[in-house]
Design an enzyme around this catalytic site. Structure first.
Site, PDB file in Angstrom:
ATOM      1  N   TYR A   1     -49.839  84.734-195.435  1.00 34.57           N
ATOM      2  CA  TYR A   1     -48.384  84.800-195.341  1.00 34.57           C
ATOM      3  C   TYR A   1     -47.768  83.435-195.650  1.00 34.57           C
ATOM      4  O   TYR A   1     -48.279  82.388-195.256  1.00 34.57           O
ATOM      5  CB  TYR A   1     -47.940  85.246-193.955  1.00 34.57           C
ATOM      6  CG  TYR A   1     -48.211  86.700-193.651  1.00 34.57           C
ATOM      7  CD1 TYR A   1     -48.687  87.585-194.621  1.00 34.57           C
ATOM      8  CD2 TYR A   1     -47.987  87.216-192.374  1.00 34.57           C
ATOM      9  CE1 TYR A   1     -48.934  88.902-194.327  1.00 34.57           C
ATOM     10  CE2 TYR A   1     -48.224  88.551-192.073  1.00 34.57           C
ATOM     11  CZ  TYR A   1     -48.708  89.384-193.046  1.00 34.57           C
ATOM     12  OH  TYR A   1     -48.951  90.700-192.758  1.00 34.57           O
TER      13      TYR A   1
ATOM     14  N   LEU B   1     -40.001 101.005-190.848  1.00 31.75           N
ATOM     15  CA  LEU B   1     -38.762 101.485-191.476  1.00 31.75           C
ATOM     16  C   LEU B   1     -38.972 101.798-192.959  1.00 31.75           C
ATOM     17  O   LEU B   1     -38.009 102.046-193.683  1.00 31.75           O
ATOM     18  CB  LEU B   1     -37.632 100.460-191.309  1.00 31.75           C
ATOM     19  CG  LEU B   1     -37.291 100.036-189.890  1.00 31.75           C
ATOM     20  CD1 LEU B   1     -36.027  99.177-189.883  1.00 31.75           C
ATOM     21  CD2 LEU B   1     -37.125 101.240-188.979  1.00 31.75           C
TER      22      LEU B   1
ATOM     23  N   GLY C   1     -39.837  99.973-195.586  1.00 30.88           N
ATOM     24  CA  GLY C   1     -39.142  99.080-196.501  1.00 30.88           C
ATOM     25  C   GLY C   1     -37.633  99.157-196.411  1.00 30.88           C
ATOM     26  O   GLY C   1     -36.935  98.823-197.373  1.00 30.88           O
ATOM     27  N   GLY C   2     -37.111  99.588-195.260  1.00 28.83           N
ATOM     28  CA  GLY C   2     -35.664  99.707-195.064  1.00 28.83           C
ATOM     29  C   GLY C   2     -35.125 101.096-195.306  1.00 28.83           C
ATOM     30  O   GLY C   2     -33.955 101.379-194.998  1.00 28.83           O
ATOM     31  N   LEU C   3     -35.944 101.994-195.840  1.00 24.75           N
ATOM     32  CA  LEU C   3     -35.493 103.339-196.173  1.00 24.75           C
ATOM     33  C   LEU C   3     -35.002 104.094-194.939  1.00 24.75           C
ATOM     34  O   LEU C   3     -34.080 104.919-195.028  1.00 24.75           O
ATOM     35  CB  LEU C   3     -36.633 104.117-196.838  1.00 24.75           C
ATOM     36  CG  LEU C   3     -36.277 105.438-197.515  1.00 24.75           C
ATOM     37  CD1 LEU C   3     -35.390 105.205-198.728  1.00 24.75           C
ATOM     38  CD2 LEU C   3     -37.550 106.189-197.916  1.00 24.75           C
ATOM     39  N   LEU C   4     -35.602 103.800-193.779  1.00 26.35           N
ATOM     40  CA  LEU C   4     -35.272 104.518-192.552  1.00 26.35           C
ATOM     41  C   LEU C   4     -34.292 103.746-191.666  1.00 26.35           C
ATOM     42  O   LEU C   4     -34.095 104.096-190.509  1.00 26.35           O
ATOM     43  CB  LEU C   4     -36.554 104.816-191.762  1.00 26.35           C
ATOM     44  CG  LEU C   4     -37.584 105.671-192.495  1.00 26.35           C
ATOM     45  CD1 LEU C   4     -38.894 105.717-191.720  1.00 26.35           C
ATOM     46  CD2 LEU C   4     -37.058 107.087-192.725  1.00 26.35           C
ATOM     47  N   GLY C   5     -33.692 102.711-192.218  1.00 26.63           N
ATOM     48  CA  GLY C   5     -32.796 101.865-191.437  1.00 26.63           C
ATOM     49  C   GLY C   5     -31.324 102.114-191.663  1.00 26.63           C
ATOM     50  O   GLY C   5     -30.495 101.237-191.392  1.00 26.63           O
ATOM     51  N   GLY C   6     -30.979 103.296-192.166  1.00 24.07           N
ATOM     52  CA  GLY C   6     -29.568 103.602-192.427  1.00 24.07           C
ATOM     53  C   GLY C   6     -29.094 103.084-193.768  1.00 24.07           C
ATOM     54  O   GLY C   6     -27.938 102.690-193.929  1.00 24.07           O
TER      55      GLY C   6
ATOM     56  N   SER D   1     -44.631  98.437-191.550  1.00 21.07           N
ATOM     57  CA  SER D   1     -43.501  99.011-192.289  1.00 21.07           C
ATOM     58  C   SER D   1     -42.938 100.234-191.579  1.00 21.07           C
ATOM     59  O   SER D   1     -42.805 101.309-192.173  1.00 21.07           O
ATOM     60  CB  SER D   1     -43.886  99.364-193.729  1.00 21.07           C
ATOM     61  OG  SER D   1     -42.749  99.597-194.523  1.00 21.07           O
TER      62      SER D   1
END
Length: 330
Positions: free
Chosen positions: A53, A218, A220-225, A216
């Site tokens: 990382y 969410l 990649g953000g898809l499930l974050g609204g 992951s």
């Protein structure tokens, strides 16, 4: 904060895992330390990182940020369950040099010592294999691990991105060798939109007593609204989320998800995390906040109880594969 045992071990960890992949590339050191302090104050005691990382020419930077946080004292290290990973190439950019990656006994030995130096600690609580190494037998891997455990450099071992049969293989070989507890956790891609882990990985983890740490959560953000945020002029989808929304079927599915939660006055990101906490065998999802506000949202998910009607609605929108092996056997 709620706590649970990590798999079949006696180690108690928080139901949320603080992921640090954004520390360095997207969040500077000062803000990273502030997020870590806030997480610890809220009772999050499990911190996850990896030697690669920081990425590119900054590989190892994230571990160094964490090490500098530990060096501030205040029992930060003593109150933290520290997990890092080994596998990725840590050699100089360009053509990889042999034995600077994967899971050979030589690379494991080098990688542990390098991570300990960056992390400014003398032991790692959970040392994780970041990926399957098809070229190295588990007999060699476990021999290297046994040495590190005897030296006190690591306490437990976990896997990441392992299929079910590799979890079984690793732990069966560990059991035959004796003297080692084997894998105690598995980090896998698992969320409402990606439930394939229910086919083999989660059953294998339950069978062998591994705690499951979804990454992951969410997607990649898809499930974050994401659709609502776009409509309100907020941050637009990128990466995996943007690619997924380009598919009309996926966009319709995500719209139905957001509509369901709007009806009940719930935040999509918090529900996605809370749903994972209802799954059998899940220790806790990895949350990777870039900001303090994102951490606060994730913390609220631990207190969120999802009514049966909402859980049923989520299953209708995101149907899982069904019980294993029935889902693929007949």
């Amino acid at each position: 904060m709620e706590y649970t045992q990590l798999g079949r071990t006696g180690l108690k960890v928080s139901r949320l895992v603080l992921g640090t992949m954004n520390f360095g590339p997207q969040t500077d050191e000062a803000d990273s330390h502030a997020i870590m302090d806030a997480a610890l104050d809220a009772g999050v005691n499990y911190v996850d990182t990896a030697n690669v990382y920081g990425w590119g020419e900054n590989k190892g930077r994230t571990e160094s940020i964490i090490g500098n946080w530990f060096a501030q004292g205040g029992d930060r290290r003593e109150r933290t369950v520290l997990a890092t990973k080994v596998y990725g190439n840590m050699g100089a950019d360009g053509e990889p040099w042999p034995n600077h990656d994967k899971l050979s006994a030589l690379n494991i030995r080098r990688a542990v010592d390098a991570s300990l130096k960056r992390l400014r600690t003398d032991y790692i609580d959970v040392y994780q294999f970041h990926h399957v190494d098809r070229a190295t037998p588990f007999e060699e891997i476990w021999q290297a691990i046994d040495v590190l455990v005897r030296q006190g450099k690591i306490l437990y071992v976990g896997s990441s991105n392992f299929p079910g049969y590799k979890i079984a293989q690793a732990n069966e070989i560990a059991a035959r060798r004796g003297g080692t507890i084997g894998l105690v956790s598995e980090q896998c891609l698992y969320n409402l939109a990606e439930r394939r882990a229910e086919m083999e990985v989660l059953p294998a983890a339950r069978e062998y007593g591994l705690g499951v740490i979804p990454w992951s959560p969410l997607h990649g953000g898809l499930l974050g609204g994401v659709i609502r945020k776009q409509a309100e002029g907020g941050r637009r989808a990128s990466g995996r989320a943007a690619d997924a929304l380009a598919d009309p079927a996926v966009r319709s599915q995500i719209q139905a998800y957001e509509d369901l939660l709007d009806k009940h006055g719930l935040e999509p990101g918090e529900v996605a995390l809370a749903w994972l906490l209802t799954r059998p065998g899940v220790t806790g999802p990895i949350v990777g906040p870039r900001t303090a506000e994102q951490l606060e949202s994730a913390l609220r998910a631990v207190e969120l109880e999802l009514a049966p009607a909402i859980l049923d609605g989520l299953d209708e929108i995101f149907p899982g594969p069904g019980p294993s092996p029935e889902a693929f056997a007949w």
